[in-house]
Design a protein around this motif. Structure first.
Motif, PDB file in Angstrom:
ATOM      1  N   THR A 196       0.833  -1.200   0.000  1.00 23.22           N
ATOM      2  CA  THR A 196       0.000   0.000   0.000  1.00 23.22           C
ATOM      3  C   THR A 196       0.868   1.251   0.000  1.00 23.22           C
ATOM      4  OG1 THR A 196      -0.059   0.026   2.419  1.00 23.22           O
ATOM      5  CG2 THR A 196      -1.857  -1.151   1.301  1.00 23.22           C
ATOM      6  N   ASP A 197       0.255   2.371  -0.336  1.00 19.85           N
ATOM      7  CA  ASP A 197       0.992   3.633  -0.355  1.00 19.85           C
ATOM      8  C   ASP A 197       1.506   4.025   1.023  1.00 19.85           C
ATOM      9  OD1 ASP A 197       0.675   3.886  -3.076  1.00 19.85           O
ATOM     10  OD2 ASP A 197      -1.096   5.156  -2.925  1.00 19.85           O
ATOM     11  N   ASP A 198       0.767   3.705   2.084  1.00 13.57           N
ATOM     12  CA  ASP A 198       1.225   4.097   3.422  1.00 13.57           C
ATOM     13  C   ASP A 198       2.452   3.290   3.873  1.00 13.57           C
ATOM     14  OD1 ASP A 198      -0.709   1.926   3.634  1.00 13.57           O
ATOM     15  OD2 ASP A 198      -0.580   2.172   5.802  1.00 13.57           O
ATOM     16  N   LEU A 199       2.725   2.155   3.230  1.00 11.54           N
ATOM     17  CA  LEU A 199       3.929   1.377   3.536  1.00 11.54           C
ATOM     18  C   LEU A 199       5.101   1.787   2.642  1.00 11.54           C
ATOM     19  CD1 LEU A 199       2.373  -2.199   3.861  1.00 11.54           C
ATOM     20  CD2 LEU A 199       3.181  -0.733   5.729  1.00 11.54           C
ATOM     21  N   THR A 200       4.832   2.615   1.650  1.00 13.43           N
ATOM     22  CA  THR A 200       5.830   2.986   0.646  1.00 13.43           C
ATOM     23  C   THR A 200       6.582   4.244   1.072  1.00 13.43           C
ATOM     24  OG1 THR A 200       4.418   2.079  -1.083  1.00 13.43           O
ATOM     25  CG2 THR A 200       6.146   3.572  -1.785  1.00 13.43           C
ATOM     26  N   ARG A 201       7.883   4.186   0.956  1.00 14.48           N
ATOM     27  CA  ARG A 201       8.702   5.372   1.215  1.00 14.48           C
ATOM     28  C   ARG A 201       9.425   5.711  -0.080  1.00 14.48           C
ATOM     29  NH1 ARG A 201      12.459   6.859   6.336  1.00 14.48           N
ATOM     30  NH2 ARG A 201      12.961   8.941   5.592  1.00 14.48           N
ATOM     31  N   THR A 202       9.448   6.986  -0.437  1.00 16.14           N
ATOM     32  CA  THR A 202      10.156   7.420  -1.635  1.00 16.14           C
ATOM     33  C   THR A 202      11.166   8.499  -1.254  1.00 16.14           C
ATOM     34  OG1 THR A 202       8.426   9.046  -2.117  1.00 16.14           O
ATOM     35  CG2 THR A 202       8.222   6.895  -3.197  1.00 16.14           C
ATOM     36  N   GLY A 203      12.107   8.704  -2.146  1.00 18.69           N
ATOM     37  CA  GLY A 203      13.132   9.711  -1.906  1.00 18.69           C
ATOM     38  C   GLY A 203      14.529   9.135  -2.037  1.00 18.69           C
ATOM     39  N   ARG A 204      15.501   9.922  -1.576  1.00 10.62           N
ATOM     40  CA  ARG A 204      16.916   9.545  -1.700  1.00 10.62           C
ATOM     41  C   ARG A 204      17.437   8.926  -0.407  1.00 10.62           C
ATOM     42  NH1 ARG A 204      18.803  11.149  -6.433  1.00 10.62           N
ATOM     43  NH2 ARG A 204      17.611  12.775  -7.494  1.00 10.62           N
ATOM     44  N   THR A 205      18.212   7.875  -0.566  1.00 14.72           N
ATOM     45  CA  THR A 205      18.851   7.189   0.540  1.00 14.72           C
ATOM     46  C   THR A 205      20.140   6.570  -0.006  1.00 14.72           C
ATOM     47  OG1 THR A 205      18.526   5.525   2.294  1.00 14.72           O
ATOM     48  CG2 THR A 205      17.476   5.081   0.173  1.00 14.72           C
ATOM     49  N   SER A 206      20.757   5.685   0.750  1.00 17.05           N
ATOM     50  CA  SER A 206      21.948   4.987   0.262  1.00 17.05           C
ATOM     51  C   SER A 206      22.061   3.645   0.972  1.00 17.05           C
ATOM     52  CB  SER A 206      23.208   5.828   0.512  1.00 17.05           C
ATOM     53  OG  SER A 206      23.404   5.992   1.909  1.00 17.05           O
ATOM     54  N   ILE A 207      22.906   2.797   0.410  1.00 23.59           N
ATOM     55  CA  ILE A 207      23.164   1.499   1.032  1.00 23.59           C
ATOM     56  C   ILE A 207      24.135   1.723   2.185  1.00 23.59           C
ATOM     57  CG2 ILE A 207      24.172  -0.796   0.697  1.00 23.59           C
ATOM     58  CD1 ILE A 207      23.175  -0.596  -2.241  1.00 23.59           C
ATOM     59  N   THR A 208      23.729   1.291   3.385  1.00 26.13           N
ATOM     60  CA  THR A 208      24.568   1.492   4.569  1.00 26.13           C
ATOM     61  C   THR A 208      25.204   0.194   5.065  1.00 26.13           C
ATOM     62  OG1 THR A 208      22.658   1.222   6.018  1.00 26.13           O
ATOM     63  CG2 THR A 208      23.226   3.474   5.348  1.00 26.13           C
ATOM     64  N   ARG A 209      24.637  -0.938   4.638  1.00 28.61           N
ATOM     65  CA  ARG A 209      25.164  -2.227   5.094  1.00 28.61           C
ATOM     66  C   ARG A 209      24.742  -3.297   4.100  1.00 28.61           C
ATOM     67  NH1 ARG A 209      23.857  -5.982  10.036  1.00 28.61           N
ATOM     68  NH2 ARG A 209      21.758  -5.166   9.827  1.00 28.61           N
ATOM     69  N   LYS A 210      25.599  -4.291   3.912  1.00 25.65           N
ATOM     70  CA  LYS A 210      25.299  -5.416   3.033  1.00 25.65           C
ATOM     71  C   LYS A 210      25.437  -6.702   3.840  1.00 25.65           C
ATOM     72  CE  LYS A 210      27.469  -5.379  -0.860  1.00 25.65           C
ATOM     73  NZ  LYS A 210      28.398  -5.281  -1.974  1.00 25.65           N
ATOM     74  N   VAL A 211      24.428  -7.587   3.739  1.00 21.75           N
ATOM     75  CA  VAL A 211      24.467  -8.822   4.513  1.00 21.75           C
ATOM     76  C   VAL A 211      24.120 -10.009   3.615  1.00 21.75           C
ATOM     77  CG1 VAL A 211      23.501 -10.096   6.457  1.00 21.75           C
ATOM     78  CG2 VAL A 211      23.828  -7.620   6.630  1.00 21.75           C
ATOM     79  N   GLU A 212      25.022 -10.976   3.583  1.00 22.09           N
ATOM     80  CA  GLU A 212      24.744 -12.247   2.918  1.00 22.09           C
ATOM     81  C   GLU A 212      24.225 -13.196   3.988  1.00 22.09           C
ATOM     82  OE1 GLU A 212      26.961 -15.534   0.054  1.00 22.09           O
ATOM     83  OE2 GLU A 212      28.030 -13.701   0.639  1.00 22.09           O
ATOM     84  N   GLY A 213      23.077 -13.835   3.741  1.00 21.93           N
ATOM     85  CA  GLY A 213      22.445 -14.690   4.741  1.00 21.93           C
ATOM     86  C   GLY A 213      21.858 -13.885   5.875  1.00 21.93           C
ATOM     87  N   PRO A 214      20.968 -12.924   5.561  1.00 21.23           N
ATOM     88  CA  PRO A 214      20.424 -12.075   6.626  1.00 21.23           C
ATOM     89  C   PRO A 214      19.430 -12.811   7.520  1.00 21.23           C
ATOM     90  CG  PRO A 214      19.295 -11.627   4.573  1.00 21.23           C
ATOM     91  CD  PRO A 214      20.406 -12.603   4.259  1.00 21.23           C
TER      92      PRO A 214
END
Length: 193
Positions: free
Chosen positions: A93-111
């Protein structure tokens, strides 16, 4: 009584038969989530390659663009030698959606995964924690964003790709998130539109 078949009659009958088959297929969906499958369709009409310039001023650290409407993720490498386009799942739904600018802060294999407080209120039957593995909703890899609780991640439930089916995150097929995981780095810029 003689029957005359015209081209117009044949085309109308053919269209009716084809339309009936499509309706039957839609009615017999394999979705387990009743709320998700009702009235939701895959959206591939806008699935097309894009140029990065209208969205980013530069490609420093690479760039990821997620288009919620077309349910597509675009990746451009910093040196512009790699461009990737992946189908995604997007928020329900739209209320669960976030838009805008961000960045990758962490990468996890097998989260591992734990539902957010809001998810637990909506779904109290959900477990408090799911370790890495085939039952984990984050799939095999996760790219954590600077926004709390938002990620780009894989999914073991491939029926969700191309649909509005997530609680806020962007989902990819496990094979494709593994590829994106290798292409991105901490600091890769991300834009959700």
């Amino acid at each position: 009584m003689t029957h005359r078949f015209s081209r117009r009659g044949f085309l109308a009958a053919s269209a009716a038969v084809i339309g009936t088959g499509a309706t039957a297929q839609t009615a017999n969906t394999t979705e387990l989530e009743g709320d998700i499958s009702t009235g939701l369709k895959r959206n591939i009409s806008s699935f097309r390659s894009l140029d990065w310039q209208p969205y980013f001023s530069n490609l420093r650290n690479g760039a990821v663009l997620v288009d919620i409407q077309s349910r597509a993720l675009h990746f451009w490498s910093e040196d512009q030698s790699i461009y990737k386009l992946y189908p995604t799942s997007v928020p329900l739904t739209d209320d669960l959606t976030r838009t805008g600018r961000t960045s990758i802060t962490r990468k996890v294999e097998g989260p591992s995964w734990a539902p957010t407080p809001a998810m637990k209120i909506r779904n109290p039957e959900w477990p408090d924690f799911v370790p890495p593995g085939p039952d984990n909703p984050l799939g095999t890899h996760a790219l954590y964003l600077s926004w709390t609780y938002y990620r780009i991640h894989g999914t073991h439930d491939t029926r969700k790709i191309g649909r509005r089916s997530s609680n806020g995150c962007i989902g990819l097929y496990n094979e494709q998130i593994a590829e994106l995981y290798e292409l991105t780095k901490v600091g890769t810029q991300v834009l959700l539109i």
